[in-house]
Structures are given as structure tokens and as C-alpha cells.
Design a protein around this motif. Structure first.
Motif, PDB file in Angstrom:
ATOM      1  N   VAL A   1      11.434 -20.030  33.688  1.00 17.93           N
ATOM      2  CA  VAL A   1      12.544 -19.123  34.137  1.00 17.93           C
ATOM      3  C   VAL A   1      11.916 -18.295  35.294  1.00 17.93           C
ATOM      4  O   VAL A   1      10.806 -17.729  35.215  1.00 17.93           O
ATOM      5  CB  VAL A   1      13.073 -18.446  33.008  1.00 17.93           C
ATOM      6  N   LYS A   2      12.973 -17.712  36.030  1.00 19.44           N
ATOM      7  CA  LYS A   2      12.332 -16.788  37.283  1.00 19.44           C
ATOM      8  C   LYS A   2      12.616 -15.541  36.647  1.00 19.44           C
ATOM      9  O   LYS A   2      13.532 -15.158  36.202  1.00 19.44           O
ATOM     10  CB  LYS A   2      13.441 -17.108  38.490  1.00 19.44           C
ATOM     11  N   ILE A   3      11.505 -14.585  36.797  1.00 24.67           N
ATOM     12  CA  ILE A   3      11.513 -13.227  36.275  1.00 24.67           C
ATOM     13  C   ILE A   3      12.046 -12.334  37.902  1.00 24.67           C
ATOM     14  O   ILE A   3      11.206 -12.101  38.738  1.00 24.67           O
ATOM     15  CB  ILE A   3      10.429 -12.977  35.907  1.00 24.67           C
ATOM     16  N   GLY A   4      13.162 -12.224  37.616  1.00 19.26           N
ATOM     17  CA  GLY A   4      13.728 -11.506  38.844  1.00 19.26           C
ATOM     18  C   GLY A   4      13.272  -9.991  39.189  1.00 19.26           C
ATOM     19  O   GLY A   4      12.827  -9.653  40.252  1.00 19.26           O
ATOM     20  N   LYS A   5      13.300  -9.204  38.062  1.00 20.97           N
ATOM     21  CA  LYS A   5      12.573  -8.091  38.004  1.00 20.97           C
ATOM     22  C   LYS A   5      11.910  -7.675  36.685  1.00 20.97           C
ATOM     23  O   LYS A   5      12.195  -8.076  35.516  1.00 20.97           O
ATOM     24  CB  LYS A   5      13.628  -6.869  38.091  1.00 20.97           C
ATOM     25  N   GLU A   6      10.829  -6.903  36.951  1.00 17.89           N
ATOM     26  CA  GLU A   6       9.933  -6.659  35.613  1.00 17.89           C
ATOM     27  C   GLU A   6       9.752  -5.131  35.717  1.00 17.89           C
ATOM     28  O   GLU A   6       9.202  -4.393  36.675  1.00 17.89           O
ATOM     29  CB  GLU A   6       8.628  -7.450  35.559  1.00 17.89           C
ATOM     30  N   ASN A  15      23.659 -13.008  38.805  1.00 15.16           N
ATOM     31  CA  ASN A  15      22.366 -13.634  38.860  1.00 15.16           C
ATOM     32  C   ASN A  15      21.401 -13.573  37.602  1.00 15.16           C
ATOM     33  O   ASN A  15      20.624 -14.147  37.478  1.00 15.16           O
ATOM     34  CB  ASN A  15      21.465 -13.295  40.043  1.00 15.16           C
ATOM     35  N   ILE A  16      21.969 -12.614  36.740  1.00 14.81           N
ATOM     36  CA  ILE A  16      20.953 -12.208  35.741  1.00 14.81           C
ATOM     37  C   ILE A  16      21.647 -13.134  34.317  1.00 14.81           C
ATOM     38  O   ILE A  16      22.870 -12.722  34.115  1.00 14.81           O
ATOM     39  CB  ILE A  16      21.165 -10.696  35.405  1.00 14.81           C
ATOM     40  N   LEU A  55      19.468  -7.259  41.863  1.00 13.38           N
ATOM     41  CA  LEU A  55      19.642  -8.780  41.843  1.00 13.38           C
ATOM     42  C   LEU A  55      20.985  -9.249  41.764  1.00 13.38           C
ATOM     43  O   LEU A  55      21.235 -10.449  42.169  1.00 13.38           O
ATOM     44  CB  LEU A  55      19.033  -9.288  40.450  1.00 13.38           C
ATOM     45  N   GLN A  95      18.035 -15.721  36.601  1.00  5.93           N
ATOM     46  CA  GLN A  95      16.879 -15.063  36.823  1.00  5.93           C
ATOM     47  C   GLN A  95      17.105 -13.794  35.355  1.00  5.93           C
ATOM     48  O   GLN A  95      18.132 -13.715  34.987  1.00  5.93           O
ATOM     49  CB  GLN A  95      16.927 -13.943  37.861  1.00  5.93           C
TER      50      GLN A  95
END
Length: 366
Positions: A200-205, A231-232, A227, A172
Motif C-alpha cells: 500500500v502507498k504510504i502518503g504521509k508518515e 485519496n486517504i 494528500l 494511500q
């Protein structure tokens, strides 16, 4: 914020002058003529920049604009300058001061593009043309120059995906966008999402208040907590200042992940050399600054903008504004010599201080 070793040629694209609808509503004048039609080189131009936390404004933009104005007016122009220090209310007061000082044209880089609208209208009502610089201010502006901001975000996103490779499938990323008061931030975000979404997965924005590194640092700490550090796999940072705050948080958590940036600030270039920041977008300030100066001088003299501005840009309050848009380049370890050093932005000695000397030697920076 800019540029992958895929050069997207830096060059200014000019724009044909068309009467701006909003400007006509405000004063009914054509853009190619104005109250200063009879003026020669003895003109007065106001310059208002938004903040001094980002190194570019005082180190590059201001001196480049002032130098070009002097060149174009045989050193006869008067330049009134002020910096709003990220305070929209202060900038509104500074516009009032420019009106009181009776400048012919105002070059304005807005702290808050929407909040400045009434001030722009007030300036126009007092016979002052306004050139929006770097950010598309609302109101009846007469001209605009900036970079292709959507392309900036796209360049960042594409560079990050390329660097992530197969990691993009399983991990992520965190997206650290700029301030909601800056219309450029919205365009950077748009361009970045066009490259990243679905890949790509955007975990936090986050939208980062006032672009401040300390706010980006706090957001990054929150993202790591939410997260999990394992995982980052990467971070999209809209500019270099925020990248610095983000990298501090990543280091503290023991995370090694590519981080993007923008503006090719000296500290960011050094982080790129050291391998702490993956890339920045290099924006050649000279073409943007010179275009602003050229348009301001032409407007002050009542001259047509056709030979300078070939593009047109619209905002919510102004349509088909004569504009000059400048392309950008992705800056990585591979092209430091061919970008910021070749263009004279920094010398190798400025970049390669004792702390970075070994890394510079390894990269062949000279």
C-alpha cells in the motif's frame, strides 16, 4: 494497540537468567545473587510509571503489579509508587527519591528510554536492581518484561491491509507512529512497515510527540490537507489515544476510513463497537504485570530468575537481559466477548452505555 481476529495467543514466555554484561560492569555481581540475598518477605519495591494520559497505567498496570507483589510477599512488602506524567526530568528525580528511600528493586517504565540511562546506573551503583517494564530502558537493567512489540505493529498492519482489500492498490494511507523517545514505538513502526511496505502507498508518515492525541489530530489534519481527503483510504495509528485524535480529524473532513489502534482502551472499544475505529491490539496486562512483580520480588530476595524469565533481550547498553515477552491479539467487533470481556478487563455494561447499546445488541455483546 493490538489484535486481529487472528488470535496470537496471549501468554508469557519465560527467560533463563544470564548475568547481564552491563550489570556486571556496574557492580560485578551475578544476577542470581545480590545485596538482598538474605531478605525475606519484608522487602521494599519501587514502581515508576511513565504517564497518566493513557488509561492503562493507573487502571491496570499499577493495581495488577501491586496486587501480585503483595501476594508473593504475604502482604509484607512495601511499595513506593510514583507517576512521571510524561516528564523525563521528573522521572529522573523520582529515581533519586527511590534511591533515598532505599528500595531493594525498582520497576521502571521509562518516559524516555535513553534519557533514563544515567538514573538506572545511579540506582545500580546504590545496590538497587532495576526491572525495565513495558519499555526497554537503557542502562544496566537486571530484567525486562513487555509485549512482542514488533508483532504488535505487524498485527496492526496486517489487519489494516485485510480491511482495505482492493482499496490498498489505489489509495494511500497515513502512518501515525508513536513518540521517538519510546523504544517500543520504533518496534511498532518496524513491525507495521514489515506488513505494509510494498502493499500500500504510504502518503504521509509522522512520529507523534509524546503520543498525545492532540498532536496526532494536528498531524492528521496536515495529512488531509497535503494528500486530499479523497485519496486517504486508511490510517495506521500506533495506539488508541492517537486514534481518537485521528478519528476526530477524519470526521471533520468527512472521511470514513479504517483506523488501527493499540491498548484496547475503553473509549477505543466503544469506537470499535460503533464502527468508528476498525481495530485495536489487545494486550493482556495481567501476564506482563505479574511477570514484573515476580522478577522484582525474586531479585529483591536474591533468587534466581531462571524459572520466571525464559527469553533474552538486548539493548545498546545491556546484553542478554532475562526477559518475559507476552503475545498479543487483534481486537475487532468479532471478538470483544472473547477477549476484554472474557478476561474481565471490562464488563458489557461498561462498554454498552446508552450511546452504544443498540450497536452492542447488534453485535451480541453481553
Amino acid at each position: 494497540m493490538r489484535r486481529a481476529a487472528v488470535a496470537i495467543a496471549a501468554g508469557a514466555m519465560a527467560v533463563s537468567l544470564a548475568a547481564c554484561g552491563s550489570a556486571q560492569e556496574a557492580g560485578g555481581e551475578k544476577e542470581s545473587t545480590g545485596s538482598a540475598a538474605a531478605k525475606g518477605d519484608d522487602i521494599k519495591i519501587g514502581l515508576l510509571l511513565p504517564e497518566n494520559q493513557t488509561a492503562r497505567y493507573e487502571k491496570f498496570d499499577r493495581p495488577l503489579i501491586e496486587k501480585k507483589i503483595k501476594e508473593l510477599t504475604n502482604n509484607k512488602a512495601t511499595i513506593e509508587y510514583n507517576n512521571a506524567k510524561q516528564d523525563a526530568n521528573l522521572q529522573a528525580q523520582q529515581v533519586d527519591t527511590m534511591i533515598t528511600n532505599k528500595v531493594d528493586v525498582l520497576i521502571l517504565d521509562a518516559v524516555d528510554a535513553k534519557a533514563i540511562k544515567n538514573s538506572v546506573q545511579k540506582a545500580v551503583d546504590n545496590g538497587i536492581k532495576v526491572v525495565a517494564y513495558d519499555r526497554l530502558a537503557e542502562g544496566p537493567i537486571s530484567a525486562y518484561t513487555s509485549f512482542d512489540n514488533v508483532q504488535v505493529g505487524k498485527t496492526q498492519g496486517e489487519a489494516l491491509l485485510k480491511e482495505l482489500g482492493d482499496k490498498a492498490k489505489d489509495g494511500q494511507i497515513v502512518m501515525m507512529n508513536g513518540s521517538v523517545t519510546d523504544p517500543n514505538a520504533k518496534q511498532f513502526k518496524e513491525g507495521a512497515h514489515s506488513a505494509l511496505d510494498g502493499k500500500v502507498k504510504i502518503g504521509k508518515e509522522y512520529d507523534t510527540k509524546e503520543w498525545k492525541p492532540e498532536n496526532a489530530n494536528a498531524n492528521m489534519e496536515a495529512a488531509i490537507s497535503a494528500l486530499g481527503k479523497k485519496n486517504i483510504v486508511g490510517v495506521y495509528s500506533a495506539n488508541d489515544g492517537m486514534a481518537g485524535g485521528i478519528i476526530t480529524a477524519l470526521k471533520a473532513a468527512g472521511i470514513n476510513a479504517p483506523v488501527t489502534g493499540q491498548d484496547a482502551e475503553l473509549a477505543a472499544v466503544q469506537r470499535i463497537v460503533a464502527g468508528e475505529q476498525f481495530m485495536s491490539v489487545y494486550k493482556p496486562y495481567a501476564p506482563e504485570a505479574e511477570a514484573a512483580a515476580q522478577m522484582a520480588v525474586a531479585l529483591a530476595k536474591g533468587e534466581d530468575l531462571g524459572s520466571i524469565a525464559k527469553d533474552k533481550v538486548s539493548s545498546e547498553s545491556a546484553k542478554d537481559v532475562p526477559s518475559v515477552l507476552v503475545d498479543v491479539t487483534s481486537l475487532t467487533q468479532e471478538n470483544i466477548n472473547d477477549t476484554v470481556i472474557k478476561d474481565g478487563v471490562y464488563t458489557a455494561d461498561e462498554i454498552c452505555t446508552a450511546k452504544y447499546k443498540a450497536a452492542c445488541d447488534k453485535l451480541g455483546i453481553k
